[in-house]
Design a protein around this motif. Sequence first.
Motif, PDB file in Angstrom:
ATOM      1  N   ALA A 104      -6.689  20.272  17.566  1.00 55.52           N
ATOM      2  CA  ALA A 104      -6.961  21.447  16.741  1.00 55.52           C
ATOM      3  C   ALA A 104      -6.624  22.714  17.513  1.00 55.52           C
ATOM      4  CB  ALA A 104      -8.427  21.458  16.325  1.00 55.52           C
ATOM      5  N   PRO A 105      -6.349  23.818  16.801  1.00 54.80           N
ATOM      6  CA  PRO A 105      -6.031  25.079  17.483  1.00 54.80           C
ATOM      7  C   PRO A 105      -7.117  25.506  18.464  1.00 54.80           C
ATOM      8  CG  PRO A 105      -5.537  25.252  15.140  1.00 54.80           C
ATOM      9  CD  PRO A 105      -6.234  23.953  15.328  1.00 54.80           C
ATOM     10  N   GLN A 106      -8.369  25.246  18.114  1.00 54.87           N
ATOM     11  CA  GLN A 106      -9.470  25.628  19.011  1.00 54.87           C
ATOM     12  C   GLN A 106      -9.390  24.845  20.325  1.00 54.87           C
ATOM     13  OE1 GLN A 106      -9.681  24.752  15.838  1.00 54.87           O
ATOM     14  NE2 GLN A 106     -10.818  26.317  14.693  1.00 54.87           N
ATOM     15  N   GLU A 107      -8.952  23.585  20.257  1.00 53.94           N
ATOM     16  CA  GLU A 107      -8.788  22.783  21.469  1.00 53.94           C
ATOM     17  C   GLU A 107      -7.655  23.332  22.331  1.00 53.94           C
ATOM     18  OE1 GLU A 107      -9.108  18.352  21.066  1.00 53.94           O
ATOM     19  OE2 GLU A 107      -9.014  18.863  18.934  1.00 53.94           O
ATOM     20  N   VAL A 108      -6.567  23.709  21.676  1.00 58.14           N
ATOM     21  CA  VAL A 108      -5.437  24.281  22.412  1.00 58.14           C
ATOM     22  C   VAL A 108      -5.879  25.560  23.109  1.00 58.14           C
ATOM     23  CG1 VAL A 108      -3.120  25.254  22.200  1.00 58.14           C
ATOM     24  CG2 VAL A 108      -3.761  23.257  20.823  1.00 58.14           C
TER      25      VAL A 108
END
Length: 208
Positions: free
Chosen positions: A160-164
Motif C-alpha cells: 500500500a502507499p502508506q507502506e511505501v
Amino acid sequence: MSTTDAVTFWDGVYAARPAPDAPRPNVRLVETVTGLPPGDALDLGCGSGGDALWLARRGWRVTAVDISGVAAERLAGHARTHGLGDLVDAVRHDLRGSFPEGRFDLVSAHYLHTPFDLDRASVLRGAAHALRPGGRLLVVDHGSTAPWSWDQDPDARHPAPQEVAADLALDPATWRVERAEAPRRTATGPGGRTAEVVDHVLLVRRAD
C-alpha cells in the motif's frame, strides 16, 4: 542477477513492443501535475516516454532515465521528431548503481517494478532528497496485475502507499505526504484490450 541480465531483459521487453507514434502520459501524472508551474523534472523508468513528452510540451525540462537503451533511444527520437529535443534528455541509467545528478521540482516514478534486485526504498529516498524546496515526489505503483503485464506472478504482493511511505523513512518535518490512495481506473493495453486496474499513488512534497 547481473546488470547485463537486467539490461537484456528490459531491452527485450521494449523491443518486442511496437513503438507507439504518440505514447500517452500516465493518468496519475496528468491529474497531479496539471496546473503546476513548469520546472525541472526527473522521470525514473521512463519507458515509452509518454510522461516525459507530456511534461516537455508544457514547458518542463525533463531528465528521463531507463535501464533499457531501447526505451531511451526511442524517447530521444520522439523528442527530436516533435521539436522537444532541447527539453528532454533521455539516457540509459541503472538506478541500482547510481542516481541522476541535479535538483528537481518534480520526480515521477511510475510503475518502477522489476524482477531484478533493486533497493527501491533507497532509490526513492534519494529522489526525495533530490527535490528542491516545494518539489514533489510522485510514486505510482501497480495495486493489481493487468492481464497483459510482464509479471503474472499470482503471489505478487502490492504494498500500500502508506507502506511505501513508511519504507522511505523521511523526516516529516521536511517531507509531507500529500496523497496516499488506491484509486481504480480502466486501463488500455496492447491491441486495445481493457481491464480495471488499481493504482497505488503516493505524493510527497518537500517543505518550502
